[in-house]
Design an enzyme around this catalytic site. Structure first.
Site, mmCIF file in Angstrom:
data_model
loop_
_atom_site.group_PDB
_atom_site.id
_atom_site.type_symbol
_atom_site.label_atom_id
_atom_site.label_comp_id
_atom_site.label_asym_id
_atom_site.label_seq_id
_atom_site.Cartn_x
_atom_site.Cartn_y
_atom_site.Cartn_z
ATOM 1 N N GLU A 319 0.859 -1.197 0.000
ATOM 2 C CA GLU A 319 0.000 0.000 0.000
ATOM 3 C C GLU A 319 0.890 1.240 0.000
ATOM 4 O O GLU A 319 0.739 2.120 0.845
ATOM 5 C CB GLU A 319 -0.905 -0.018 1.230
ATOM 6 C CG GLU A 319 -1.591 -1.379 1.400
ATOM 7 C CD GLU A 319 -2.484 -1.479 2.622
ATOM 8 O OE1 GLU A 319 -3.641 -1.892 2.451
ATOM 9 O OE2 GLU A 319 -2.044 -1.163 3.729
ATOM 10 N N CYS A 415 -10.307 0.056 7.949
ATOM 11 C CA CYS A 415 -9.738 1.327 8.396
ATOM 12 C C CYS A 415 -10.436 2.527 7.775
ATOM 13 O O CYS A 415 -10.591 3.560 8.407
ATOM 14 C CB CYS A 415 -8.251 1.373 8.102
ATOM 15 S SG CYS A 415 -7.836 1.029 6.399
#
Lengths: 656, 656
Positions: A319, A415
């Site tokens: 990421e 998240c």
């Protein structure tokens, strides 16, 4: 250490948002997102991956029987929910919601150990494993989110229980970590505690928390490498075997001491959370070296590693950031949380130095990637925000595995949704900052802001027609003449702004510094300031070094980046080429996607009807000229994409 | 079953290659590649990953002590080496090499079990695991390569030992697999045995081998799924946990019965090996349904899923096909072995139906991807053959992990280097095919070919200036006047071919069928046929549905695809735009990369000198026009790329 002049946001309760555009989103957070997330945290959403986050706390608190389930950082979802709830309570009383929050807080408090430790994963799954795997297990990250929630709830309600829990937890951490011989000389794999400790310091004025934050920042990147040492101490036990969190130093920015980092490397969310903490510590301590590192990282991100939508993170693996000018549109990671973190970083830099570029970037990320992260109904979310989508390829080409063509209900790693909720619920904090008698207007969002300037209470009413029109009116409400400076940001998307005070034009040039126009005067009640910020459709180009934008343009109007969707333009968006001329028709379509402005542009596309006849089974040919037909290309704001089912989407379009 | 008229290649010994271009490669295979690979198989190359392949055989044969090491299919590297050696022996006597091969064969024979079983992995590592994990463990695949080597060696030398080993192994397999109650109703995870068994049938005329091949083909894709059944029988034990070889049905083409497969799905090498076996069985048995399936798969590959270089496989995950028109240039997998397999498939289809499209495709893959797979010195190899490379991104963006910017010495999974060797060593088999009194000239490669036509021995001398010039001359050598047909392929890259026989022009139109011109006559000794095949530089376009080629062109001249390299054009190849005009300068540069033709084309590029000044730290702007400067873009043949260190490379270039 220098003494920096910091401009601060006002308490959230002082800023009431009354904006045509944003109020709807904030209502959505209040009425849909937060209740929906509460259901998710309690596993009440059919078909969605179970969260188990509240159950983990209840089991840890001894209130229920069972086992831990979920990600190692599952606790943070509850904390982010509680933080969002706190902002909602600060901006609008809701007895029922406060009662619910109090119940959650009571459970959290019960889950805390006598020594202050608080983490349901380790309590339930690895009671002897505390602080043995900082690289992977997010203990300090979860603590950080709990501290942020505690500070927010205390500020909203004045109730101390959760703040006491947070302080006890922070004290526990302060005992365990530090330079002492019996302490762990370490730091967390995922930055978050750093910025949280500064919030706790700001709220409690306990300087130990500030020092601890700085300690964590300065330990990172030291040699010998802490993550390797603890890895060997635990005999190589690994929590996420598919990721290399220990030996891939850049992943968690432990490749260099933070003060020596000049490029954004590794996991994008970690980078911007770290930068936020660095800026916080720099602001509070006047640490100019740390500030200089922040500036370098900021510049690297926004000038070489950021999508035009304010998204960051060019690849799914880790990421992460990749390298300068590597910004692929289709395989982008562009995580919603990373743009939220970029806003955190921008806001902190803006407090240290009042330069419009920071606020411009907040606006860019907010109106584009953050909003794109959530569906119009507030129930579905994007984790990844690509700038180009071909749904058929997503299904078949594994390189696009991380991309979803439509928003998803809830994630195993959840998240992003609560991060969107806490940002929107606290949006009032981003509009103004104040320093002495200067009030900075950073974002043009309709609102009513109350503050004291040199003992005098003033109210600034802002009326804004953004993002559709650049008309912004400020009305000053004072009980008596008051001197102060109103500093207005000149948006980077506006080339010919014009400003009047009480109807008289203001010469901008002589009053502008770092992208803000400073209006210093004695204000009377009902004084009016008017911004006219013409919004032309701008054909944006990427820097020529960006391979994936070269030969293409993106349309921007005001703060909004636009995109084409298959729903409006048919399939094969790559076969569309915009005509050179600069005429762009704007239409406001009330019934479309919650009411949006669309753009129409002259273009041409490959005549599709005889493609089959002309090409037959040829895949390559020197002899078949392209035949074009004129068309009108239709654009919608990027944030509104993928609300009409699956289809192609593209931000960057070829230009003649 | 229909009776198909099959044209066959001649025995390899009948075709002596005397080509200016190819002879050098074949010498390289003989003098460098095969000796180098022998060293690799024996772990004698410093710095390269150990192969251990010969050691595995010696240990299995009881000649050495030790343990198995390497991939589960390591045996196949020895077999492919032996196959290449066989072709070298068939085309040029080499007592030392034959002796070495005999020694290897003796070791292989000793490693065979009494019941015919032969596989060093299972012999050494899992003696009780035979035939329990066909999905992953390549037992039949390795057997197939051994059979191919055995057939080649027997044809080359007439020595039976390795052929007997192969027959014994095939008999063992024939006992274990089949429709009987006590037999395994299965097939291999990696196709190869199917085509190998047909070669064994052709050599031994034992029809059991042909039937077994067909059995394997027709078992694939049946339900219930064999790979799942055996997976449960072995309690879910998995050999390659990172790949999903059992439940990802398309990976190994078990998603549908082969006769129902109309699109190329999954692992590209597996697909084309399977298609080769299908075409073989169709040719030998006259199975028209199977032939029709071959045609459909062929058409899908070459008209929708193939790179212009003849490469296939659009993604690294599963080394696989993705979907129609999905042909990314930078993240391509484009494995060398897959193009070799495509040549196998093309050659078989060509034998069944004499259509030039099959030979065109052989030529395309051969001159571009196969040659690209090997360095000019024969010691370094590409597994992956991308059409666009940005070395900095390869280092930093994980999406490009599979791509190497320069050729590598040897691979842990060393399938490609020996595959190149065996193809080049047997190149003579691809030039001509014969059926009755028709001799098809499929490839224009200088050679001397001997054959009997209706009892009469003839020699055809071919002199070719390909790939640099399209001049090809055939000289017929006969001891007496002989009637036969010479059928010459009209290359798809040539729009205005002209042909003379004994200096007299031949009207092509009336003698052309399926891309071949048929010259039927009574030939005298020294008769000459001359092809003049003008090679213009062609600006190739991709089908408009291919996103990654749209707005770009690739230059092709004759069979060669060209590319730009950073070495000739500087960095930032994406900033180069070819001018519209059609003038292309050709230069033959004897000293460059072994002697190549280069192309020069008028182009423009972004003026780089003031980029920093103009753009500063802006990443996106509406106000900075591109400033162009004229340049001459330099192209080299794609096959020769990456022989001058690391740098950018691009096949597809933007066009005005």
């Amino acid at each position: 250490m220098a003494n920096l002049s910091i401009s601060r946001p006002l308490p959230l309760r002082n800023v009431l948002i009354t904006d045509d555009f944003w109020s709807a989103y904030i209502r959505l957070v209040r009425n849909v997102v937060v209740p929906y997330q509460w259901e998710a945290l309690n596993d009440q959403i059919e078909g969605a991956e179970p969260s188990h986050a509240m159950r983990n706390f209840k089991i840890s608190a001894g209130l229920e029987q069972g086992e831990f389930y979920g990600m190692v950082f599952q606790d943070s979802d509850v904390a982010k929910w509680l933080e969002a709830v706190s902002y909602l309570l600060e901006t609008g009383y809701d007895a029922e919601l406060e009662q619910l929050a109090d119940e959650v807080i009571a459970i959290i408090a019960k889950a805390q150990h006598a020594d202050g430790y608080l983490n349901t994963y380790f309590t339930l799954k690895e009671p002897n494993g505390r602080w043995t795997n900082l690289a992977e297990c997010h203990e300090l990250y979860c603590a950080g989110h709990l501290i942020e929630a505690a500070v927010a709830y205390y500020r909203a309600t004045g109730k101390r229980l959760i703040l006491d829990v947070a302080c006890k937890l922070a004290d526990c951490i302060d005992q365990v970590f530090g330079p002492g011989d019996t302490q762990i000389h370490g730091y967390d794999g995922h930055q978050e505690i750093e910025l949280a400790l500064v919030k706790l310091y700001q709220t409690t004025t306990n300087e130990r928390y500030l020092r601890l934050s700085q300690y964590f920042l300065d330990e990172r990147g030291k040699e010998p490498r802490f993550f390797e040492e603890e890895f060997h101490r635990r005999n190589g036990q690994t929590h996420f075997p598919s990721l290399d969190m220990v030996f891939d130093y850049t992943y968690n920015q432990s490749h260099l001491p933070v003060r020596q980092q000049h490029t954004a490397e590794g996991h994008a969310v970690r980078v911007v959370y770290m930068c936020s903490g660095m800026a916080d510590v720099a602001a509070e301590s006047g640490d100019l070296e740390l500030l200089e590192a922040c500036r370098k990282l900021w510049t690297n991100i926004v000038s070489k590693r950021m999508y035009i939508t304010g998204a960051i993170g060019s690849m799914a693996h880790g990421e992460a950031f990749t390298l300068d000018y590597d910004l692929p549109n289709d395989t982008a990671y562009a995580e919603t949380c990373a743009s939220i973190g970029l806003i955190f970083f921008a806001q902190r830099m803006l407090q240290i130095e009042a330069k419009s570029e920071y606020a411009d970037m907040m606006e860019r990320a907010l109106y584009n990637t953050v909003l794109s992260g959530m569906s119009q109904d507030g129930k579905r979310f994007f984790y990844v925000n690509p700038l180009e989508v071909w749904p058929d390829a997503i299904r078949k080409n594994h390189q696009l595995n991380h991309v979803k063509p439509v928003r998803q209900g809830w994630f195993g790693c959840a998240c992003c949704p609560p991060n969107i909720a806490r940002l929107l619920a606290s949006l009032g904090q981003y509009i103004y900052t104040c320093q002495g008698d200067i009030v900075y207007a950073n974002l043009y969002i309709g609102s009513e802001m109350t503050l004291d300037v040199t003992g005098q209470s003033i109210i600034i009413h802002q009326h804004s027609e953004l993002p559709w029109k650049g008309n912004v009116r400020f009305t000053i409400e004072v009980s008596a003449k008051t001197s102060f400076t109103l500093a207005l940001r000149i948006p980077n998307w506006c080339t010919e702004p014009s400003l009047t005070v009480q109807g008289s034009p203001v010469q901008l040039a002589e009053n502008v510094r770092d992208g803000y126009v400073y209006l210093t005067r004695e204000w009377n009640d009902k004084d009016e300031v008017e911004w006219v910020l013409p919004m032309e459709v701008r054909r944006m180009k990427g820097h020529p070094h960006v391979r994936d934008t070269f030969g293409k343009v993106a349309l921007q109007c005001g703060p909004l980046i636009y995109c084409m969707e298959e729903a409006d333009n048919g399939a094969g968006l790559h076969q569309i080429v915009l005509e050179d001329e600069d005429e762009h028709q704007k239409h406001f379509e009330q019934a479309l996607l919650g009411g949006i402005q669309t753009l129409s542009v002259a273009a041409k596309r490959i005549r599709s009807e005889d493609l089959g006849h002309k090409w037959g089974e040829q895949l390559y040919s020197a002899n078949i000229p392209h035949e074009w037909e004129p068309m009108t290309a239709q654009f919608i704001p990027y944030y509104a994409w993928a609300n009409r089912g699956q289809g192609e989407m593209s931000v960057w379009i070829k230009e003649k």
